[in-house]
Design a protein around this motif. Structure first.
Motif, PDB file in Angstrom:
ATOM      1  N   GLU A  18       0.835  -1.211   0.000  1.00 60.61           N
ATOM      2  CA  GLU A  18       0.000   0.000   0.000  1.00 60.61           C
ATOM      3  C   GLU A  18       0.867   1.257   0.000  1.00 60.61           C
ATOM      4  O   GLU A  18       0.550   2.247  -0.651  1.00 60.61           O
ATOM      5  N   GLU A  21       2.410   1.671  -3.480  1.00 55.65           N
ATOM      6  CA  GLU A  21       1.398   2.138  -4.437  1.00 55.65           C
ATOM      7  C   GLU A  21       1.105   3.617  -4.233  1.00 55.65           C
ATOM      8  O   GLU A  21       0.968   4.369  -5.209  1.00 55.65           O
ATOM      9  N   THR A  22       1.004   4.031  -2.981  1.00 50.30           N
ATOM     10  CA  THR A  22       0.702   5.424  -2.671  1.00 50.30           C
ATOM     11  C   THR A  22       1.867   6.326  -3.058  1.00 50.30           C
ATOM     12  O   THR A  22       1.671   7.407  -3.620  1.00 50.30           O
ATOM     13  N   ASN A  24       3.989   5.707  -5.446  1.00 50.43           N
ATOM     14  CA  ASN A  24       3.935   5.774  -6.915  1.00 50.43           C
ATOM     15  C   ASN A  24       2.864   6.745  -7.393  1.00 50.43           C
ATOM     16  O   ASN A  24       3.047   7.450  -8.385  1.00 50.43           O
ATOM     17  N   ASP A  25       1.728   6.797  -6.687  1.00 55.14           N
ATOM     18  CA  ASP A  25       0.662   7.739  -7.048  1.00 55.14           C
ATOM     19  C   ASP A  25       1.123   9.182  -6.839  1.00 55.14           C
ATOM     20  O   ASP A  25       0.842  10.057  -7.667  1.00 55.14           O
ATOM     21  N   ARG A  43      -6.637   7.891  -9.908  1.00 52.56           N
ATOM     22  CA  ARG A  43      -6.109   6.691  -9.260  1.00 52.56           C
ATOM     23  C   ARG A  43      -6.919   6.319  -8.005  1.00 52.56           C
ATOM     24  O   ARG A  43      -6.477   5.517  -7.202  1.00 52.56           O
ATOM     25  N   ARG A  70      -6.905   1.935   0.728  1.00 52.79           N
ATOM     26  CA  ARG A  70      -5.547   2.009   1.283  1.00 52.79           C
ATOM     27  C   ARG A  70      -5.532   2.772   2.596  1.00 52.79           C
ATOM     28  O   ARG A  70      -6.284   3.707   2.798  1.00 52.79           O
TER      29      ARG A  70
END
Length: 150
Positions: A18, A21-22, A24-25, A43, A70
């Motif tokens: 998580e 991913e965050t 990367n966002d 996203r 998330r």
């Protein structure tokens, strides 16, 4: 998405996937050299409304975004233009911070006296740091929109 000001110990613990991913966002949201709210919203991120203890909406201050799937939250310094996209995540222990660092394959510079590691990624300054306390450990990642000049 309403959100009340919460201490780190009130946030749900985030798993490493998580957090990545965050991160990367946030990285994608700063890709253009400015903050892109549309990128975050595309996203699955939604702006949160801050409320005081008595339920009043708090105006001004940091801009919070949450994701339904998330645990980490994103804090923006601005809604457009140059700024910072910051990930805050409650973690199980500071060992999770060490695991996060290991994912960079030993290529990160040493931390400063406060434990913050600053490096460049695709021409943008990035900072990672352990935050919180022993009782409520957390991790902070900041991606700045400034671009390294060539």
């Amino acid at each position: 998405m309403p959100i009340a000001p919460a201490a780190a110990e009130q946030m749900r613990e985030a798993a490493l996937p998580e957090i990545f991913e965050t991160f990367n966002d946030c990285f994608a949201a700063t890709e253009s050299g400015g903050i892109s709210v549309a990128s975050l919203e595309g996203r699955g991120w939604s702006r949160a409304t801050l409320r005081s203890g008595d339920g009043e909406v708090i105006e001004g201050g940091p801009i919070f975004y949450g994701h339904a799937e998330r645990a980490p939250i994103i804090i923006l310094s601005t809604l457009e233009g140059q700024g910072v996209c910051m990930v805050n995540a409650r973690i199980e222990s500071f060992e999770v911070f060490e695991q996060f660092k290991q994912a960079f394959g030993g290529k990160l510079p040493p931390a400063d006296d406060e434990g913050t590691i600053t490096f460049m990624a695709e021409g943008r300054p990035v900072q990672i740091a352990p935050t919180g306390s022993r009782e409520a450990p957390a991790l902070r990642l900041a991606v700045l929109t400034e671009r390294e000049s060539n």
